[in-house]
Design a protein around this motif. Structure first.
Motif, PDB file in Angstrom:
ATOM      1  N   GLY A 113      57.078 -19.439  59.673  1.00 42.86           N
ATOM      2  CA  GLY A 113      56.606 -20.479  60.559  1.00 42.86           C
ATOM      3  C   GLY A 113      55.923 -19.917  61.802  1.00 42.86           C
ATOM      4  O   GLY A 113      56.241 -18.822  62.268  1.00 42.86           O
ATOM      5  N   ILE A 114      54.960 -20.668  62.317  1.00 43.47           N
ATOM      6  CA  ILE A 114      54.209 -20.285  63.516  1.00 43.47           C
ATOM      7  C   ILE A 114      54.414 -21.369  64.569  1.00 43.47           C
ATOM      8  O   ILE A 114      54.323 -22.563  64.269  1.00 43.47           O
ATOM      9  CB  ILE A 114      52.709 -20.125  63.201  1.00 43.47           C
ATOM     10  CG1 ILE A 114      52.501 -19.043  62.140  1.00 43.47           C
ATOM     11  CG2 ILE A 114      51.922 -19.793  64.460  1.00 43.47           C
ATOM     12  CD1 ILE A 114      51.085 -18.992  61.607  1.00 43.47           C
ATOM     13  N   THR A 115      54.678 -20.961  65.785  1.00 43.61           N
ATOM     14  CA  THR A 115      54.915 -21.903  66.872  1.00 43.61           C
ATOM     15  C   THR A 115      53.615 -22.199  67.612  1.00 43.61           C
ATOM     16  O   THR A 115      52.859 -21.285  67.957  1.00 43.61           O
ATOM     17  CB  THR A 115      55.951 -21.350  67.868  1.00 43.61           C
ATOM     18  OG1 THR A 115      57.169 -21.093  67.174  1.00 43.61           O
ATOM     19  CG2 THR A 115      56.220 -22.345  68.984  1.00 43.61           C
ATOM     20  N   GLN A 116      53.347 -23.457  67.859  1.00 41.96           N
ATOM     21  CA  GLN A 116      52.187 -23.881  68.638  1.00 41.96           C
ATOM     22  C   GLN A 116      52.610 -23.975  70.100  1.00 41.96           C
ATOM     23  O   GLN A 116      53.404 -24.834  70.484  1.00 41.96           O
ATOM     24  CB  GLN A 116      51.687 -25.241  68.132  1.00 41.96           C
ATOM     25  CG  GLN A 116      50.643 -25.916  69.008  1.00 41.96           C
ATOM     26  CD  GLN A 116      49.238 -25.404  68.787  1.00 41.96           C
ATOM     27  OE1 GLN A 116      48.978 -24.232  69.023  1.00 41.96           O
ATOM     28  NE2 GLN A 116      48.349 -26.269  68.326  1.00 41.96           N
ATOM     29  N   SER A 117      52.084 -23.075  70.938  1.00 37.91           N
ATOM     30  CA  SER A 117      52.452 -23.077  72.359  1.00 37.91           C
ATOM     31  C   SER A 117      51.243 -22.690  73.209  1.00 37.91           C
ATOM     32  O   SER A 117      51.221 -21.624  73.839  1.00 37.91           O
ATOM     33  CB  SER A 117      53.611 -22.112  72.610  1.00 37.91           C
ATOM     34  OG  SER A 117      53.302 -20.814  72.117  1.00 37.91           O
ATOM     35  N   PRO A 118      50.193 -23.542  73.220  1.00 37.97           N
ATOM     36  CA  PRO A 118      48.983 -23.199  73.984  1.00 37.97           C
ATOM     37  C   PRO A 118      49.227 -23.235  75.488  1.00 37.97           C
ATOM     38  O   PRO A 118      49.912 -24.116  76.005  1.00 37.97           O
ATOM     39  CB  PRO A 118      47.998 -24.295  73.566  1.00 37.97           C
ATOM     40  CG  PRO A 118      48.857 -25.446  73.155  1.00 37.97           C
ATOM     41  CD  PRO A 118      50.093 -24.843  72.559  1.00 37.97           C
ATOM     42  N   MET A 119      48.675 -22.268  76.184  1.00 34.56           N
ATOM     43  CA  MET A 119      48.751 -22.207  77.639  1.00 34.56           C
ATOM     44  C   MET A 119      47.448 -21.615  78.159  1.00 34.56           C
ATOM     45  O   MET A 119      46.681 -21.003  77.404  1.00 34.56           O
ATOM     46  CB  MET A 119      49.936 -21.343  78.093  1.00 34.56           C
ATOM     47  CG  MET A 119      51.303 -21.890  77.730  1.00 34.56           C
ATOM     48  SD  MET A 119      52.644 -20.809  78.268  1.00 34.56           S
ATOM     49  CE  MET A 119      52.433 -20.900  80.054  1.00 34.56           C
ATOM     50  N   GLY A 120      47.188 -21.803  79.443  1.00 37.78           N
ATOM     51  CA  GLY A 120      46.014 -21.191  80.048  1.00 37.78           C
ATOM     52  C   GLY A 120      44.766 -22.031  79.884  1.00 37.78           C
ATOM     53  O   GLY A 120      44.813 -23.240  79.660  1.00 37.78           O
ATOM     54  N   ASP A 121      43.636 -21.380  79.954  1.00 38.73           N
ATOM     55  CA  ASP A 121      42.326 -22.021  79.957  1.00 38.73           C
ATOM     56  C   ASP A 121      41.852 -22.305  78.521  1.00 38.73           C
ATOM     57  O   ASP A 121      41.835 -21.409  77.678  1.00 38.73           O
ATOM     58  CB  ASP A 121      41.324 -21.118  80.671  1.00 38.73           C
ATOM     59  CG  ASP A 121      39.982 -21.777  80.880  1.00 38.73           C
ATOM     60  OD1 ASP A 121      39.201 -21.839  79.912  1.00 38.73           O
ATOM     61  OD2 ASP A 121      39.725 -22.236  82.010  1.00 38.73           O
ATOM     62  N   ALA A 122      41.449 -23.545  78.261  1.00 39.60           N
ATOM     63  CA  ALA A 122      41.017 -23.922  76.910  1.00 39.60           C
ATOM     64  C   ALA A 122      39.771 -23.157  76.484  1.00 39.60           C
ATOM     65  O   ALA A 122      39.619 -22.807  75.302  1.00 39.60           O
ATOM     66  CB  ALA A 122      40.756 -25.425  76.840  1.00 39.60           C
ATOM     67  N   ASN A 123      38.862 -22.894  77.397  1.00 44.88           N
ATOM     68  CA  ASN A 123      37.658 -22.140  77.046  1.00 44.88           C
ATOM     69  C   ASN A 123      38.001 -20.709  76.645  1.00 44.88           C
ATOM     70  O   ASN A 123      37.392 -20.158  75.727  1.00 44.88           O
ATOM     71  CB  ASN A 123      36.682 -22.132  78.226  1.00 44.88           C
ATOM     72  CG  ASN A 123      35.993 -23.473  78.412  1.00 44.88           C
ATOM     73  OD1 ASN A 123      35.671 -24.156  77.436  1.00 44.88           O
ATOM     74  ND2 ASN A 123      35.773 -23.863  79.653  1.00 44.88           N
ATOM     75  N   ILE A 124      38.987 -20.119  77.311  1.00 44.73           N
ATOM     76  CA  ILE A 124      39.411 -18.769  76.937  1.00 44.73           C
ATOM     77  C   ILE A 124      40.070 -18.793  75.561  1.00 44.73           C
ATOM     78  O   ILE A 124      39.849 -17.907  74.727  1.00 44.73           O
ATOM     79  CB  ILE A 124      40.362 -18.188  78.000  1.00 44.73           C
ATOM     80  CG1 ILE A 124      39.603 -17.969  79.316  1.00 44.73           C
ATOM     81  CG2 ILE A 124      40.978 -16.872  77.513  1.00 44.73           C
ATOM     82  CD1 ILE A 124      40.470 -17.492  80.456  1.00 44.73           C
ATOM     83  N   ARG A 125      40.885 -19.823  75.300  1.00 44.18           N
ATOM     84  CA  ARG A 125      41.517 -19.936  73.973  1.00 44.18           C
ATOM     85  C   ARG A 125      40.461 -20.014  72.880  1.00 44.18           C
ATOM     86  O   ARG A 125      40.565 -19.333  71.847  1.00 44.18           O
ATOM     87  CB  ARG A 125      42.428 -21.160  73.917  1.00 44.18           C
ATOM     88  CG  ARG A 125      43.670 -21.063  74.772  1.00 44.18           C
ATOM     89  CD  ARG A 125      44.735 -22.050  74.339  1.00 44.18           C
ATOM     90  NE  ARG A 125      44.298 -23.436  74.415  1.00 44.18           N
ATOM     91  CZ  ARG A 125      44.431 -24.214  75.495  1.00 44.18           C
ATOM     92  NH1 ARG A 125      44.990 -23.716  76.588  1.00 44.18           N
ATOM     93  NH2 ARG A 125      44.031 -25.465  75.473  1.00 44.18           N
ATOM     94  N   MET A 126      39.434 -20.829  73.096  1.00 44.50           N
ATOM     95  CA  MET A 126      38.414 -20.990  72.058  1.00 44.50           C
ATOM     96  C   MET A 126      37.525 -19.754  71.946  1.00 44.50           C
ATOM     97  O   MET A 126      37.052 -19.422  70.850  1.00 44.50           O
ATOM     98  CB  MET A 126      37.584 -22.240  72.343  1.00 44.50           C
ATOM     99  CG  MET A 126      38.393 -23.542  72.263  1.00 44.50           C
ATOM    100  SD  MET A 126      39.288 -23.751  70.694  1.00 44.50           S
ATOM    101  CE  MET A 126      37.935 -24.237  69.615  1.00 44.50           C
ATOM    102  N   LYS A 127      37.307 -19.064  73.053  1.00 45.55           N
ATOM    103  CA  LYS A 127      36.583 -17.788  72.968  1.00 45.55           C
ATOM    104  C   LYS A 127      37.378 -16.796  72.129  1.00 45.55           C
ATOM    105  O   LYS A 127      36.811 -16.091  71.275  1.00 45.55           O
ATOM    106  CB  LYS A 127      36.353 -17.231  74.371  1.00 45.55           C
ATOM    107  CG  LYS A 127      35.614 -15.900  74.380  1.00 45.55           C
ATOM    108  CD  LYS A 127      35.433 -15.367  75.803  1.00 45.55           C
ATOM    109  CE  LYS A 127      34.768 -14.004  75.792  1.00 45.55           C
ATOM    110  NZ  LYS A 127      34.610 -13.453  77.164  1.00 45.55           N
TER     111      LYS A 127
END
Length: 335
Positions: A113-127
């Motif tokens: 299993g993989i945990t979804q835990s996004p943090m920080g800047d969305a543009n950096i995540r998508m980059k």
């Protein structure tokens, strides 16, 4: 009593868990629930310390050799340090478990299993997502044994969707006409340009969409390579664009999409023809999605809403919007 053939069956979680314990080192306190159904049946297995997801393929979609190729590709990526899902090995050291269902043999693979835990800047995540996708593509060039999976080509993106969609579009003559005038020209335009460039083809993930990547902080983890195959790398970016437009039709003009392209290009520079091809593949991917939906409707796994007018308004409507966008961005003049 005579037996009746079955299109689709669903394993009882408690019976499936008992079978899994024969093949995996699962603790006695493990629990199993049916999680969701789509291109596969997904079961969630939970222990005191871990969670796993069992993906059970539908009958007669892939064979064991093809799924084993997927697992070997995932291991190929993990060996190069890429952040992708971890398959779990059976006691006999194999990764693909064959399950005898009423309709025939179905293949199952267990993943951590993989945990979804996004943090920080969305543009950096998508980059970072674009960066990971490019690293998957460049790493695929050294994956030598890739003969089992069907290619992401004209057959998959045009011929099969057209054949499967025709019966459902007979009463929607404008849509049927639009399909016949656009699908093949879209493919021919992209194939005729990209085939002239070296290094534009390799193993693609095939289904880059928000349900198939999670973020740990700002760092993506890619999973569900079930739709992978040999194809043009720009296809994966087109798939992502198509899926993001469901949330925002103007996403291609916004910073978050530009961040994806920037992150990708930092690893693998896109040529001009590939950048145009992204829009074409976004449209063609919607036809691939519709062909999957038509197959699910045929198997009748609770998918009665597929291919209804409401469903077609949404998904074929998305194809039309993306085809018109591709026509504009790639200067095709087919619409």
């Amino acid at each position: 009593m005579s037996s009746i053939k079955v299109n689709y069956s669903q394993f009882l979680p408690e019976a499936l868990l008992a079978e899994l314990k024969n093949h995996y080192d699962l603790p006695t306190d493990s629990s199993c629930i049916f999680f969701k159904s789509g291109l596969n049946d997904i079961y969630k297995i939970t222990t005191q310390d871990n969670s796993y997801f069992l993906r059970v393929s539908l009958f007669n979609v892939y064979n064991t050799v093809q799924i084993d190729e997927e697992i070997r590709f995932i291991h190929h990526l993990r060996a190069r340090g890429l952040s992708v899902v971890e398959p779990i090995q059976c006691k006999d050291k194999s990764y693909v478990l064959e399950l005898d269902a009423p309709e025939g043999m179905r293949q199952a693979v267990l993943f951590r299993g993989i945990t979804q835990s996004p943090m920080g800047d969305a543009n950096i995540r998508m980059k970072n997502l674009g960066n990971l996708l490019a690293r998957i593509h460049t790493s695929s060039l050294s994956f030598q044994d890739h003969s089992a999976r069907p290619s992401i080509d004209e057959i998959m993106l045009v011929e099969e969707p057209t054949r499967l969609l025709n019966p459902f579009l007979k009463h929607r003559t404008d849509d049927l006409d639009f399909l016949s005038k656009t699908a093949l020209p879209l493919w021919l335009s992209v194939d005729s340009t990209l085939s002239n460039h070296k290094g534009t083809v390799g193993f693609c993930h095939g289904d880059v969409q928000p349900n198939n990547y999670f973020f740990n902080g700002e760092h993506p983890v890619m999973f569900d390579f079930d739709c992978m195959g040999q194809g043009y790398f720009a296809y994966d970016l087109g798939v992502l664009l198509a899926n993001l437009t469901f949330m925002d039709n103007e996403i291609y003009q916004k910073d978050i999409w530009h961040s994806v392209i920037k992150g990708y290009s930092d690893i693998r520079l896109l040529n001009d023809d590939e950048e145009k091809a992204i829009y074409i593949f976004a449209a063609l991917h919607m036809l691939r999605v519709l062909s999957y939906h038509a197959k699910c409707r045929e198997q009748n796994q609770g998918a009665f809403y597929y291919m209804t007018d409401y469903h077609l308004d949404m998904f074929f409507g998305a194809y039309k919007r993306l085809a018109m966008l591709a026509n504009d961005k790639a200067s095709l003049n087919i619409i």
